[in-house]
Design an enzyme around this catalytic site. Sequence first.
Site, PDB file in Angstrom:
ATOM      1  N   GLU A 118     121.705  10.541  82.199  1.00 14.84           N
ATOM      2  CA  GLU A 118     120.500  11.746  82.501  1.00 14.84           C
ATOM      3  C   GLU A 118     120.488  11.342  84.025  1.00 14.84           C
ATOM      4  O   GLU A 118     120.486  10.037  84.493  1.00 14.84           O
ATOM      5  CB  GLU A 118     119.139  11.440  81.890  1.00 14.84           C
ATOM      6  N   ASP A 120     117.488  12.713  86.937  1.00 12.43           N
ATOM      7  CA  ASP A 120     116.168  13.629  86.808  1.00 12.43           C
ATOM      8  C   ASP A 120     115.568  13.657  88.145  1.00 12.43           C
ATOM      9  O   ASP A 120     115.391  12.653  89.054  1.00 12.43           O
ATOM     10  CB  ASP A 120     115.273  12.781  85.992  1.00 12.43           C
ATOM     11  N   GLU A 122     111.925  15.158  88.539  1.00 12.26           N
ATOM     12  CA  GLU A 122     110.835  15.544  87.819  1.00 12.26           C
ATOM     13  C   GLU A 122     109.624  15.713  88.775  1.00 12.26           C
ATOM     14  O   GLU A 122     109.311  14.916  89.471  1.00 12.26           O
ATOM     15  CB  GLU A 122     110.307  14.336  86.463  1.00 12.26           C
TER      16      GLU A 122
END
Length: 307
Positions: A118, A120, A122
Amino acid sequence: MRSFLLVLFICSSIVAVSSRGPIYKPPPVERLTDRFVQQSVDKAFSNLYGNKNIHQLNNGSSVNIILDKSSGSGLISKNRYYYGFFSAAIKLPASFTSGVVVAFYLSNSDMYPHNHDEIDFELLGHEKRRDWVLQTNIYGNGSTKTGREEKFYLWFDPTIESHQYSILWNNHHTVFLVDNVPVREVVHNAAIASAYPSKPMSVYATIWDASEWATHGGKYAVNYKYAPFVASLGQIEMGGCIKQRADSTQSCVTGPSTLDPVEGQEFAKLSKQQTTGMDWARRKHMFYSYCKDTSRYKVLPAECNKA
């Protein structure tokens, strides 16, 4: 007096004021987003969940994803990619947004639930109006027990207009960029090799209720009095090597190849301008790094010693 006014004008052109004090404009950097072709949202993504809260605009060139009391919403890319450049221009909700998370990220948790990768972005709502926090994270091969979060305050109000959030991922490094300014680089070296994203991933864009953890560890929950929370996305770029079949083991080859649009030398390391921009972002706007969190890690992760 004329000299004083000139100095005042110059200062006002580079300094803004926020609740955290002066915010300086970033130094000039190359525009990686100019090197890749934009795609319409409807060509790049399929609906993932919350269909009624996904509203396509401008003939599918952009989209609003919405969180209300009934549901959040999300998109998933129609293709799965092995390395590439992925970017979206995002405008964030302007209301009281504690507990709200808008995410733009790569993941393969659907294919590899026990050892997924992953990368990310955010964007975390805040208990103060419009004062969003940017969090980045990366892990590979299921290395989720070691959180590699870094957090930044933005140098602009992300609720007034759209700003570009971009990820460059290849065999050399992973770079997070905001309006083309690198804010974080994860170099693919021996220290992080086992936890470096290594398998094809899909691209996601989501908005959801993260009341349990997002704002000061869950201190401030989503207040649906201010719903709906609307995030707008457009200017999508996905310049990556597309994995052709779900059952295929073939990936982009390393080395120069027309299959891999981010393998050239210009993508192997940061330029001098990009390094200057990243140093600026980290000195002035980063307020948390896992590599400095000795209360969380008695022994810091190996890659922290290489920083």
